[in-house]
Design an enzyme around this catalytic site. Structure first.
Site, PDB file in Angstrom:
ATOM      1  N   SER A  26     -11.183  -0.593  -1.379  1.00 30.35           N
ATOM      2  CA  SER A  26      -9.937  -0.569  -0.604  1.00 30.35           C
ATOM      3  C   SER A  26     -10.208  -0.864   0.861  1.00 30.35           C
ATOM      4  O   SER A  26      -9.343  -1.390   1.555  1.00 30.35           O
ATOM      5  CB  SER A  26      -9.292   0.813  -0.685  1.00 30.35           C
ATOM      6  OG  SER A  26      -8.627   0.972  -1.900  1.00 30.35           O
ATOM      7  N   HIS A  61      -3.913   6.125   3.095  1.00 30.02           N
ATOM      8  CA  HIS A  61      -4.590   4.920   2.615  1.00 30.02           C
ATOM      9  C   HIS A  61      -4.048   3.655   3.281  1.00 30.02           C
ATOM     10  O   HIS A  61      -4.802   2.829   3.798  1.00 30.02           O
ATOM     11  CB  HIS A  61      -4.404   4.878   1.093  1.00 30.02           C
ATOM     12  CG  HIS A  61      -5.186   3.847   0.375  1.00 30.02           C
ATOM     13  ND1 HIS A  61      -4.681   2.589   0.119  1.00 30.02           N
ATOM     14  CD2 HIS A  61      -6.418   3.887  -0.178  1.00 30.02           C
ATOM     15  CE1 HIS A  61      -5.583   1.905  -0.566  1.00 30.02           C
ATOM     16  NE2 HIS A  61      -6.644   2.660  -0.762  1.00 30.02           N
ATOM     17  N   ASP A 105       0.831  -1.209   0.000  1.00 32.92           N
ATOM     18  CA  ASP A 105       0.000   0.000   0.000  1.00 32.92           C
ATOM     19  C   ASP A 105       0.866   1.259   0.000  1.00 32.92           C
ATOM     20  O   ASP A 105       1.994   1.248  -0.495  1.00 32.92           O
ATOM     21  CB  ASP A 105      -0.939  -0.060   1.229  1.00 32.92           C
ATOM     22  CG  ASP A 105      -2.282   0.601   0.968  1.00 32.92           C
ATOM     23  OD1 ASP A 105      -2.304   1.785   0.620  1.00 32.92           O
ATOM     24  OD2 ASP A 105      -3.313  -0.075   1.118  1.00 32.92           O
TER      25      ASP A 105
END
Ligand SMILES: *[C@@H]1O[C@H](CO)[C@@H](O)[C@H](O)[C@H]1NC(C)=O
Ligand SMILES: *[C@@H]1O[C@H](CO)[C@@H](O)[C@H](O)[C@H]1NC(C)=O
Ligand SMILES: *[C@@H]1O[C@H](CO)[C@@H](O)[C@H](O)[C@H]1NC(C)=O
Ligand SMILES: *[C@@H]1O[C@H](CO)[C@@H](O)[C@H](O)[C@H]1NC(C)=O
Ligand SMILES: *[C@@H]1O[C@H](CO)[C@@H](O)[C@H](O)[C@H]1NC(C)=O
Ligand SMILES: *[C@@H]1O[C@H](CO)[C@@H](O)[C@H](O)[C@H]1NC(C)=O
Length: 785
Positions: free
Chosen positions: A563, A225, A150
């Site tokens: 996600s 994220h 990620d």
């Protein structure tokens, strides 16, 4: 190019712009274009006095917007402490103009943060107070290692504390690589490894690669994220988390005692949204993760729009995943945020678990009280403490319509002829951001927004805005038209959880069928991905930076996207791995798919939001919504190994040399490779049923040794389906048994897919496989029969 799948935020912005265009009949150039919140990022602060910095922001903005007043209205935040920059409402052309200013690093649209809570795990039946669920049986995934590929990680987050955890598993061979603002002291018994990969990207972009001030040359997360996804998969317990009071609860990941290793491959590159780096880097991340000893790999990234590229299993994720699965590592990927368009699902390889996004049983209802004392329920993220009202309620009309005045979208109000100071304004359709702008500009104090029902709450920034469906909108309009002085009161939002809220597949979640191998069902499963609260980089640490400062509340933020659903499944896989370390990735996938829920708790169907809204089918959610407490005891599994994947590659038409390279040793496909329909998947998908086909499957008994299973089949409409044999008797020598399913088309039709299912049951277990069939009979005008 890979890009990671938080795209929901950007997509929502996009959608709201499209709505504006669709809902207004006038040419867009004659009215003010929609302005959205943008972040103007200017890197390191150039001056010590915050006032000087903030004045310089103001001057810049005024020169683009034309006046000091316009600048004051537009400015939302001035960032002037850790770094320089500001947030303002800007049209696209204003944003572009600002991007040209000297000193501006980049201008990006704001991300929509969806307030949410930590509810998703209780919703999935993994309540940590219970002694009898998968969470407690697996000791919360203790010792299992989840690798997350990620944007990096924010190691200071409370979600990565290692209180109560035992030592780092001795088999772990990973490292904690240092870099900018990150060294080995940032790892602990929770975050046991961290690496970063940028060489491939450097090679590709050369001198153009300059992330100074927007990302860290280290495993540290400059974006948020990766911090969010890691915390969702395996965050530790953190009490008293909420977003401005909404959805208060204890934050934790799916496997709170599992360990995390971050493999940072995604970077913020100025002037682009984000980049997950080249094949070279992603493959290196897989390579290292396999070497380091991860048990699960979680990838909330994928190709943005699969069909625009020459994408197949030769892409880096599929390749890397193939190697990982060959070593027994389960690879979980997000399906993508390109729904509700068909064939939009990415990460389509049969060895990957591909996750769609669904809602949970939580909402943020807001009471709207009318002057006649009637109350109406809307949804909002109105986090103010005090109610608004009673104040006047008005609904502006768009003038100049051919059929007379109609209710307004409010996007293009003219303040000159609408008297709304101090009033709440009822608006229909349109973009809620442009409506918010217009209402604010005209002096309104609140907004009631009537639109198509969806599960996502729009985060208005400056005004309380309550969403209702069109039906309620019409009732309100009738009240306004029938009342001499219509009044309204808006109460602050509450957090509501529980049964009355039905589960839906999110409209943005990418859909099947699989555009690369139509006979392989994708997505495999759905998990919560709407309004998920998890850890986020906190405000900048001493001289450091986070790209979106101030958007989290106490280091927690609400995001939506596949996600977010992917790490839910990664956490559940970690729990299963800790109970069944010997299960293959295919066995784990089978357990998840065949036990998933296809109806909600009250027995009602699960819907799929989108255009149109409909009852969900396997192309929306694969086997259904993940059900961890049933996946722990699936009864039978459809297992697969390397031989099966090689058959798949052979029947997909890969050459011997391509497969040999992939496996790194010489491989020869049989002259007549087995049909791809016979790949031992926990689902049956026939993309072109001519007249009749017989499909082979093999199930392995993982329940009680002596078990008797009976088949029942729900035939897809117009299809005749039979199972042979329809009873399977397992004993100490018969652990693996095969059966066939014959599907025949009963009609001469060409068209879409029909859905049914096959269920094996021994009364204790129900093992369900979704069936999807598209008949492709040559019509009579061709064969003349
Ligand atoms: C690691 O970083 C911390 C904080 O920045 C610092 O105090 C410490 O000395 C560093 N340790 C090493 C081994 O570089
Ligand atoms: C990279 O960007 C930073 C911040 O904008 C700037 O100060 C620096 O000069 C840039 N470096 C190069 C090599 O362009
Ligand atoms: C929880 O957090 C709120 C602020 O978000 C604070 O006012 C409250 O005291 C905290 N409660 C506990 C038990 O820590
Ligand atoms: C609304 O309720 C309040 C208190 O319950 C009452 O005083 C008022 O008269 C009611 N108004 C109408 C229009 O019924
Ligand atoms: C509203 O204002 C616009 C100009 O701002 C004007 O052209 C229009 O006639 C006005 N409409 C009404 C109904 O007053
Ligand atoms: C198991 O079942 C098979 C087939 O039904 C049978 O041939 C075999 O004898 C059974 N074995 C035992 C140990 O019962």
């Amino acid at each position: 190019m890979d890009s990671f799948l938080l795209a929901m935020n950007r997509r929502a912005i996009l959608l709201s712009v499209i709505f504006v265009v669709l809902s207004d009949h006038r040419p867009i150039s004659t009215v003010h274009a929609a302005s959205n919140v943008h972040i103007v990022y200017m890197g390191k602060r150039q001056h010590h006095d915050p006032t000087v910095v903030s004045n310089s922001h103001h001057d810049m903005l005024a020169s683009v917007l034309g006046s000091k007043e316009a600048a004051s209205d537009s400015l939302i935040y001035s960032y002037r402490h850790g770094f320089s920059g500001f947030a303002a409402k800007l049209t696209e052309s204003q944003a572009q103009a600002l991007a040209e200013f000297p000193g501006v690093v980049h201008v990006t649209p704001n991300r929509l943060h969806k307030p949410h809570t930590t509810r998703s795990w209780d919703y999935l039946g993994l309540d940590f107070h219970s002694q009898t669920n998968l969470l407690s049986e697996s000791n919360m995934g203790d010792g299992v290692i989840i690798g997350v590929v990620d944007t990096g990680i924010w190691p200071e987050s409370k979600s990565f504390n290692d209180k109560g955890l035992g030592p780092v598993p001795s088999r772990w061979k990973g490292v904690c690589k240092s870099g900018e603002r990150f060294n080995s002291t940032n790892c602990n018994r929770k975050l046991i490894g961290a690496r970063w990969y940028i060489k491939g990207l450097k090679a590709e972009l050369g001198k153009k690669l300059n992330i100074t001030g927007v990302d860290y040359f280290s495993p540290r997360d400059g974006f948020g994220h990766g911090t969010h996804t890691s915390a969702t998969a395996a965050g530790s317990f953190v009490e008293n988390v909420s977003y401005k009071g909404l959805g208060k609860g204890t934050a934790r990941g799916g496997a709170p005692k599992a360990r995390l290793a971050m493999y940072k491959v995604c970077w913020n590159i100025p002037y682009t949204y984000s980049y997950c780096t080249t094949s070279a880097d992603v493959l290196k991340a897989f390579d290292d993760a396999i070497h380091d000893g991860v048990d699960v790999l979680s990838l909330s990234l994928g190709f943005m729009i699969p069909l625009y590229f020459d994408v197949d299993e030769r892409n880096d994720i599929a390749f890397g995943a193939f190697h990982a699965v060959a070593k027994g590592i389960t690879v979980v990927c997000s399906a993508g945020n390109d729904g509700s368009i068909a064939q939009s699902v990415s990460n389509t390889s049969p060895w990957i678990i591909t996750v769609a996004a669904s809602t949970i049983d939580r909402a943020f209802p807001t009471v709207v009280t009318l002057g006649n004392n009637r109350t109406i329920m809307g949804q909002s993220m109105f986090t103010g403490k005090k109610e608004i009202g009673f104040v006047g309620l008005i609904s502006p009309v768009d003038v100049g319509e051919i059929d007379g005045p109609i209710a307004s979208s409010c996007s293009f109000l003219s303040p000159d002829n609408v008297t709304m100071p101090g009033k709440v304004v009822l608006c229909f359709g349109g973009g809620h951001w442009s409506a918010e702008d217009a209402v604010k500009e005209a002096g309104g104090v609140g907004l009631i927004f009537a639109r198509n029902p969806t599960s996502q709450v729009s985060p208005c920034i400056e005004l309380p805005c309550v969403e209702v469906d069109y039906e309620i909108g019409m009732q309100l309009l009738n009240y306004i038209r029938s009342s001499r002085s219509p009044l309204v009161k808006l109460s602050p939002s509450k957090t509501l959880v529980g049964k009355p809220l039905s589960t839906k597949v999110a409209s943005f979640s990418s859909r099947g069928p699989n555009s690369i191998a139509a006979a392989v069902l994708k997505p495999d499963i759905a998990a919560p991905g709407v309004n998920i609260l998890a850890a986020f980089p906190d405000d900048p640490i001493d001289g450091g930076y986070a790209l979106f400062p101030g958007t989290s509340d106490g280091g927690y933020a609400f995001l939506s996207g596949t996600s977010m659903s992917c790490p839910h499944v990664s956490g559940i896989v970690a729990l299963l791995k800790s109970l069944y370390p010997q299960w293959s990735p295919a066995a784990i996938k089978s357990a998840l798919v065949t036990t998933a829920s296809t109806s909600d708790e009250s027995g009602g169907p699960i819907f799929a939001d989108g255009y149109p809204r409909k009852v969900a089918d396997p192309f929306d959610y694969g086997g259904g919504i993940v059900n961890p407490n049933r996946a722990v005891d699936p009864g039978l599994i459809y297992d697969m190994g390397m031989e099966d994947y090689l058959h798949y590659l052979c029947s997909m038409g890969y050459t011997n040399s391509a497969i040999s390279k992939l496996r790194q040793h010489s491989t020869v496909c049989p002259i007549n490779p087995p049909s791809i329909l016979n790949l031992n998947l926990p689902s049956i998908t026939v993309p072109n049923l001519k007249t009749s086909v017989t499909i082979l499957r093999t199930v392995t008994n993982v329940g009680p040794v002596n078990s008797v299973y009976t088949a029942s089949i729900e035939s897809p409409p117009t299809i005749h389906a039979t199972v042979q044999p329809h009873i399977l008797i397992f004993n100490s020598t018969a652990k693996k048994l095969s059966f066939t399913v014959t599907l025949s088309s009963t009609q001469k039709v060409i068209g879409g897919y029909y859905f049914g299912r096959l269920t094996w049951s021994d009364r204790e277990h129900t093992v369900r496989s979704p069936i999807s069939v598209r008949p492709e009979i040559i019509p009579s005008y061709v064969d003349n029969s």
